[in-house]
Design a protein around this motif. Sequence first.
Motif, PDB file in Angstrom:
ATOM      1  N   ALA A   1      27.595   7.894  99.600  1.00  0.00           N
ATOM      2  CA  ALA A   1      27.864   7.270  98.307  1.00  0.00           C
ATOM      3  C   ALA A   1      26.587   7.088  97.486  1.00  0.00           C
ATOM      4  O   ALA A   1      26.630   7.104  96.254  1.00  0.00           O
ATOM      5  CB  ALA A   1      28.548   5.921  98.509  1.00  0.00           C
ATOM      6  N   LEU A   2      25.461   6.916  98.166  1.00  0.00           N
ATOM      7  CA  LEU A   2      24.188   6.698  97.464  1.00  0.00           C
ATOM      8  C   LEU A   2      23.342   7.969  97.478  1.00  0.00           C
ATOM      9  O   LEU A   2      22.134   7.939  97.715  1.00  0.00           O
ATOM     10  CB  LEU A   2      23.427   5.539  98.108  1.00  0.00           C
ATOM     11  N   SER A   3      23.978   9.077  97.194  1.00  0.00           N
ATOM     12  CA  SER A   3      23.258  10.353  97.227  1.00  0.00           C
ATOM     13  C   SER A   3      22.119  10.398  96.200  1.00  0.00           C
ATOM     14  O   SER A   3      21.160  11.145  96.368  1.00  0.00           O
ATOM     15  CB  SER A   3      24.227  11.511  96.988  1.00  0.00           C
ATOM     16  N   HIS A   4      22.227   9.570  95.156  1.00  0.00           N
ATOM     17  CA  HIS A   4      21.164   9.535  94.145  1.00  0.00           C
ATOM     18  C   HIS A   4      19.897   8.845  94.657  1.00  0.00           C
ATOM     19  O   HIS A   4      18.870   8.846  93.962  1.00  0.00           O
ATOM     20  CB  HIS A   4      21.652   8.812  92.888  1.00  0.00           C
ATOM     21  N   ALA A   5      19.943   8.285  95.856  1.00  0.00           N
ATOM     22  CA  ALA A   5      18.775   7.578  96.410  1.00  0.00           C
ATOM     23  C   ALA A   5      17.564   8.493  96.513  1.00  0.00           C
ATOM     24  O   ALA A   5      16.428   8.024  96.471  1.00  0.00           O
ATOM     25  CB  ALA A   5      19.112   7.002  97.786  1.00  0.00           C
TER      26      ALA A   5
END
Length: 384
Positions: free
Chosen positions: A356-360
Amino acid sequence: MEYSFPTILVLGSTGSVGEQALDVAAQCGITVKGISANRNWKRVAEQARQFGVEAAAMSDESAARELRAALADTAVRVYGGSEGILQMICETNAGFAVNSILGEAGLLPTLAVLDAGMDLALANKESLVVAGEIVMAKAREKGRRITPVDSEHCAIDQCLRAGSGKEIKKLILTASGGPFFGKKTAELQGLTVDDALAHPTWSMGAKITVDSATLMNKGFEVIEAAHLFGVGADRIDVVVHRESIIHSMVEYIDNSIMAQMSVPDMRLCVQYALTSPARTPAVIPPLDLLSVGKLSFYAPDEETFPLLAAARRALALGGAAPAALNAANEVAVGAFLERRISLLRIFEIVLEVTQALSHAKEAHTLSEILDIDRAARELALTRI
């Protein structure tokens, strides 16, 4: 023969590694100038008196108040809160700090130690998992040395003395396999906290023992090794070695392999971190190879235990992806230890949150990384 030891701080002094660091200090005659812990003020008070420390810090404010009262008849400076730990590091002049604080909470103390001009014996792997590039850059900027206390990285550090960096073919991290070695996913259903804490070799804190059972700990160690030794993940292998006698290996370009062997005792790692590259008389029992008999090796089961592969993916993505992985795991393991979720749910939560936090991967500054850390924790809590 006389040996020269640095004065030290022990951060996380009531944990397993912290207690062993103090045992090494007592056996070697090392001066301990400061200690810190979370809530166990009674044990810290005992340690402060035993070692005659100048300063002590408790991250829990109420525990700090209790400690001040308990040490009112001494000259020990007592600090409270997470900021108090940072202040103690800044104001207590020592040559070395052992950071064995548990989890992401150890990151800011790691940076504070380097800023204060101290060398660092690092047992808090999360410092490098969460912000490895920042920590290593800080060490270079300040001209300080980071020596690893994890048994695997301590072993690699020793094996690297056999060759130069350009001669390294790969690093080989060994793993005990934990209490669930050989089990498949269906067999992990219904396993309890007590099952997870029954480690076959090492005596460690609850959280790291669960991480060992899930192979998450080994995933963190892959990330840690990449930062410490400047070797890409594609040149870091993991093998399961049930006897925990070989603590890790380095393979060189001529296909020779150097291995470090000893009884599984973290006190050697603390001792070597404080004295390397010199060696000093043993604080651990000798290794009896005849009683060991044989050494065995197996490939890790990354299908049943998917968090090792998840750590490799996070390292490849970079940025704050490893921080999100660590944060989700800390929340999930905490819930498991409280018996609120199952063992297999740890895997699911960590994988869900990191996806879900692939933008990290786009976060690189310390503030951005800490923002991702908080977001991952909040998201993981919604999955409990």
